[in-house]
Design a protein around this motif. Structure first.
Motif, PDB file in Angstrom:
ATOM      1  N   GLY A  56       0.882  -1.188  -0.016  1.00 29.30           N
ATOM      2  CA  GLY A  56      -0.045   0.142   0.151  1.00 29.30           C
ATOM      3  C   GLY A  56       0.759   1.230  -0.043  1.00 29.30           C
ATOM      4  N   LEU A  57       1.992   1.013  -0.581  1.00 29.44           N
ATOM      5  CA  LEU A  57       2.916   2.458  -0.606  1.00 29.44           C
ATOM      6  C   LEU A  57       2.861   2.918  -1.915  1.00 29.44           C
ATOM      7  CD1 LEU A  57       5.954   0.656   1.271  1.00 29.44           C
ATOM      8  CD2 LEU A  57       4.322   2.278   2.195  1.00 29.44           C
ATOM      9  N   ASP A  58       1.930   2.632  -2.619  1.00 27.88           N
ATOM     10  CA  ASP A  58       1.705   3.344  -3.991  1.00 27.88           C
ATOM     11  C   ASP A  58       1.037   4.695  -4.043  1.00 27.88           C
ATOM     12  OD1 ASP A  58      -0.253   1.777  -3.868  1.00 27.88           O
ATOM     13  OD2 ASP A  58      -0.282   1.143  -5.960  1.00 27.88           O
ATOM     14  N   ARG A  59       0.267   5.044  -3.079  1.00 26.66           N
ATOM     15  CA  ARG A  59      -0.615   6.026  -2.884  1.00 26.66           C
ATOM     16  C   ARG A  59      -1.746   6.071  -3.746  1.00 26.66           C
ATOM     17  NH1 ARG A  59       2.114  10.646  -0.161  1.00 26.66           N
ATOM     18  NH2 ARG A  59       4.318   9.834   0.302  1.00 26.66           N
ATOM     19  N   ASN A  60      -2.211   4.639  -4.007  1.00 24.40           N
ATOM     20  CA  ASN A  60      -3.447   4.537  -5.053  1.00 24.40           C
ATOM     21  C   ASN A  60      -4.752   5.224  -4.368  1.00 24.40           C
ATOM     22  OD1 ASN A  60      -5.642   3.463  -6.545  1.00 24.40           O
ATOM     23  ND2 ASN A  60      -4.737   1.410  -6.500  1.00 24.40           N
ATOM     24  N   PRO A  61      -5.345   6.262  -5.170  1.00 25.01           N
ATOM     25  CA  PRO A  61      -6.524   7.082  -4.586  1.00 25.01           C
ATOM     26  C   PRO A  61      -7.773   6.086  -4.551  1.00 25.01           C
ATOM     27  CG  PRO A  61      -6.196   7.681  -6.913  1.00 25.01           C
ATOM     28  CD  PRO A  61      -4.919   6.554  -6.660  1.00 25.01           C
ATOM     29  N   LEU A  62      -7.986   4.834  -5.381  1.00 25.80           N
ATOM     30  CA  LEU A  62      -9.056   3.969  -5.290  1.00 25.80           C
ATOM     31  C   LEU A  62      -9.022   3.269  -4.309  1.00 25.80           C
ATOM     32  CD1 LEU A  62      -9.025   3.170  -9.050  1.00 25.80           C
ATOM     33  CD2 LEU A  62     -10.263   4.940  -7.995  1.00 25.80           C
ATOM     34  N   ARG A  63      -8.104   3.324  -3.347  1.00 23.42           N
ATOM     35  CA  ARG A  63      -8.012   2.102  -2.141  1.00 23.42           C
ATOM     36  C   ARG A  63      -9.014   2.767  -1.128  1.00 23.42           C
ATOM     37  NH1 ARG A  63      -2.411   1.410  -2.232  1.00 23.42           N
ATOM     38  NH2 ARG A  63      -2.361  -0.572  -2.916  1.00 23.42           N
ATOM     39  N   ARG A  64      -9.803   1.728  -0.529  1.00 19.63           N
ATOM     40  CA  ARG A  64     -10.979   2.098   0.404  1.00 19.63           C
ATOM     41  C   ARG A  64     -10.005   1.840   1.938  1.00 19.63           C
ATOM     42  NH1 ARG A  64     -14.151  -3.010  -1.499  1.00 19.63           N
ATOM     43  NH2 ARG A  64     -12.009  -3.541  -1.202  1.00 19.63           N
ATOM     44  N   ARG A  65     -10.940   2.376   2.857  1.00 20.16           N
ATOM     45  CA  ARG A  65     -10.295   2.450   4.149  1.00 20.16           C
ATOM     46  C   ARG A  65     -10.007   0.964   4.501  1.00 20.16           C
ATOM     47  NH1 ARG A  65     -13.748   4.221   9.189  1.00 20.16           N
ATOM     48  NH2 ARG A  65     -13.605   6.319   8.281  1.00 20.16           N
ATOM     49  N   SER A  66     -10.676   0.049   4.201  1.00 20.95           N
ATOM     50  CA  SER A  66     -10.671  -1.435   4.451  1.00 20.95           C
ATOM     51  C   SER A  66      -9.088  -1.744   3.733  1.00 20.95           C
ATOM     52  CB  SER A  66     -11.634  -2.213   4.215  1.00 20.95           C
ATOM     53  OG  SER A  66     -11.930  -2.295   2.783  1.00 20.95           O
ATOM     54  N   ASP A  67      -9.083  -1.561   2.779  1.00 21.77           N
ATOM     55  CA  ASP A  67      -7.675  -1.785   1.907  1.00 21.77           C
ATOM     56  C   ASP A  67      -6.618  -1.190   2.471  1.00 21.77           C
ATOM     57  OD1 ASP A  67      -9.294  -3.192  -0.034  1.00 21.77           O
ATOM     58  OD2 ASP A  67      -9.407  -1.376  -1.309  1.00 21.77           O
ATOM     59  N   ARG A  68      -6.721   0.244   2.812  1.00 21.02           N
ATOM     60  CA  ARG A  68      -5.351   0.782   3.731  1.00 21.02           C
ATOM     61  C   ARG A  68      -5.155   0.042   4.960  1.00 21.02           C
ATOM     62  NH1 ARG A  68      -8.181   5.331   1.142  1.00 21.02           N
ATOM     63  NH2 ARG A  68      -9.304   5.727   3.244  1.00 21.02           N
ATOM     64  N   VAL A  69      -6.069  -0.379   5.723  1.00 21.03           N
ATOM     65  CA  VAL A  69      -6.073  -1.259   7.082  1.00 21.03           C
ATOM     66  C   VAL A  69      -5.211  -2.461   6.668  1.00 21.03           C
ATOM     67  CG1 VAL A  69      -7.172  -2.350   8.716  1.00 21.03           C
ATOM     68  CG2 VAL A  69      -7.957  -0.004   8.251  1.00 21.03           C
ATOM     69  N   GLU A  70      -5.692  -3.058   5.506  1.00 21.55           N
ATOM     70  CA  GLU A  70      -4.983  -4.167   5.259  1.00 21.55           C
ATOM     71  C   GLU A  70      -3.618  -4.254   4.930  1.00 21.55           C
ATOM     72  OE1 GLU A  70      -5.995  -8.068   2.288  1.00 21.55           O
ATOM     73  OE2 GLU A  70      -7.502  -6.698   2.425  1.00 21.55           O
ATOM     74  N   CYS A  71      -3.422  -3.159   4.043  1.00 24.33           N
ATOM     75  CA  CYS A  71      -2.037  -2.744   3.558  1.00 24.33           C
ATOM     76  C   CYS A  71      -0.947  -2.514   4.906  1.00 24.33           C
ATOM     77  CB  CYS A  71      -2.003  -1.558   2.740  1.00 24.33           C
ATOM     78  SG  CYS A  71      -2.532  -2.300   1.076  1.00 24.33           S
ATOM     79  N   ALA A  72      -1.729  -1.695   5.775  1.00 22.76           N
ATOM     80  CA  ALA A  72      -1.121  -1.290   7.172  1.00 22.76           C
ATOM     81  C   ALA A  72      -0.552  -2.680   8.054  1.00 22.76           C
ATOM     82  CB  ALA A  72      -1.694  -0.244   7.963  1.00 22.76           C
ATOM     83  N   LEU A  73      -1.752  -3.486   7.884  1.00 22.24           N
ATOM     84  CA  LEU A  73      -1.248  -4.573   8.603  1.00 22.24           C
ATOM     85  C   LEU A  73      -0.163  -5.524   7.888  1.00 22.24           C
ATOM     86  CD1 LEU A  73      -4.816  -6.025   9.732  1.00 22.24           C
ATOM     87  CD2 LEU A  73      -3.130  -5.033  11.271  1.00 22.24           C
ATOM     88  N   ARG A  74      -0.461  -5.632   6.765  1.00 21.68           N
ATOM     89  CA  ARG A  74       0.850  -6.060   5.842  1.00 21.68           C
ATOM     90  C   ARG A  74       2.252  -5.629   6.076  1.00 21.68           C
ATOM     91  NH1 ARG A  74      -2.185  -5.767   0.384  1.00 21.68           N
ATOM     92  NH2 ARG A  74      -3.953  -7.363   0.773  1.00 21.68           N
ATOM     93  N   LEU A  75       2.278  -4.463   6.084  1.00 24.16           N
ATOM     94  CA  LEU A  75       3.709  -3.738   6.299  1.00 24.16           C
ATOM     95  C   LEU A  75       3.926  -3.901   7.955  1.00 24.16           C
ATOM     96  CD1 LEU A  75       5.918  -1.667   5.306  1.00 24.16           C
ATOM     97  CD2 LEU A  75       4.150   0.086   6.328  1.00 24.16           C
ATOM     98  N   MET A  76       2.912  -3.852   9.051  1.00 23.28           N
ATOM     99  CA  MET A  76       3.549  -4.391  10.185  1.00 23.28           C
ATOM    100  C   MET A  76       3.865  -5.709  10.158  1.00 23.28           C
ATOM    101  SD  MET A  76       0.735  -2.099  12.637  1.00 23.28           S
ATOM    102  CE  MET A  76      -0.206  -3.453  12.899  1.00 23.28           C
ATOM    103  N   ALA A  77       3.239  -6.575   9.528  1.00 25.79           N
ATOM    104  CA  ALA A  77       3.765  -8.016   9.535  1.00 25.79           C
ATOM    105  C   ALA A  77       5.178  -8.224   8.852  1.00 25.79           C
ATOM    106  CB  ALA A  77       2.614  -8.682   8.791  1.00 25.79           C
ATOM    107  N   LEU A  78       5.306  -7.600   7.930  1.00 25.60           N
ATOM    108  CA  LEU A  78       6.698  -7.861   7.218  1.00 25.60           C
ATOM    109  C   LEU A  78       7.641  -7.275   8.137  1.00 25.60           C
ATOM    110  CD1 LEU A  78       8.301  -8.353   4.624  1.00 25.60           C
ATOM    111  CD2 LEU A  78       8.067  -6.179   4.066  1.00 25.60           C
ATOM    112  N   LEU A  79       7.438  -5.742   8.969  1.00 19.56           N
ATOM    113  CA  LEU A  79       8.481  -5.280   9.786  1.00 19.56           C
ATOM    114  C   LEU A  79       8.721  -6.490  11.105  1.00 19.56           C
ATOM    115  CD1 LEU A  79       7.411  -1.742   9.610  1.00 19.56           C
ATOM    116  CD2 LEU A  79       9.513  -2.729   8.683  1.00 19.56           C
TER     117      LEU A  79
END
Length: 196
Positions: free
Chosen positions: A14-37
């Protein structure tokens, strides 16, 4: 839009700043980033834990080499009935034996012996400084196995938990999106039906 592995990873996180991403998509991407870290930190921690376990294992090996001795023992009793293991077949049994402690005093006790041993047979046993039977000294293979299992436990546990969280989040998001699409379609579909 590039489809290279780094570009796909950037989109997946979710680091590509896609304007079509919903809030739920952003939450999912944030969880992916936290999981990777979290996984990266767990691997680093696992390396440290494994290294400490290896050092402790080497110290145990050295201590065992100093404090455990192999000595001959003479059986004064036939082998008591050995057990049977389903995988390896017959397992060692125990028999009464006599041996000499490191300080020269005679000792008696039960020792593990292989099947087929009889009274009067000599077997090699491991004893400690007091002359008591003990296990053989820890070898390098056991030390390595302990270090590897200790070092991989944290990253594997973290990966399992992160996978569970990500899969659960993905399922919840997909169900929620399906319900939203269905709700919106019930509003839009009557007007489309008139155009067809």
């Amino acid at each position: 839009m590039s489809n290279s592995p780094p570009a796909r990873l950037v989109r997946w996180l979710g680091l590509d700043r896609n304007p079509l991403r919903r809030r739920s998509d952003r939450v999912e991407c944030a969880l992916r980033l936290m999981a990777l870290l979290g996984l990266i930190m767990a691997v680093i921690a696992g390396i440290g834990i494994g290294a400490r376990a290896y050092e402790q294992g080497v110290r145990t090996e050295q201590e065992h080499k100093r404090t455990r001795y192999q000595t001959p023992a003479v059986l004064v009793q036939d082998l008591r009935s050995p057990g049977v293991a389903p995988v390896t077949g017959v397992i060692p049994g125990r028999a009464r034996a006599e041996w000499t402690a490191p300080d020269g005093t005679p000792r008696k006790g039960l020792v593990e012996v292989e099947p087929g041993r009889r009274t009067g047979d000599t077997v090699l046993i491991w004893i400690d400084q007091r002359g008591e039977p003990t296990r053989p000294p820890q070898d390098r293979g056991t030390t390595m196995a302990g270090a590897i299992s200790s070092g991989t436990a944290v990253p594997l546990g973290t990966a399992a938990i992160a996978t569970l969280v990500l899969v659960t989040t993905r399922i919840v998001n997909q169900r929620r999106a399906a319900h939203l699409w269905e709700a919106e379609w019930t509003i839009v579909e009557p007007s489309w039906r008139h155009h067809i």
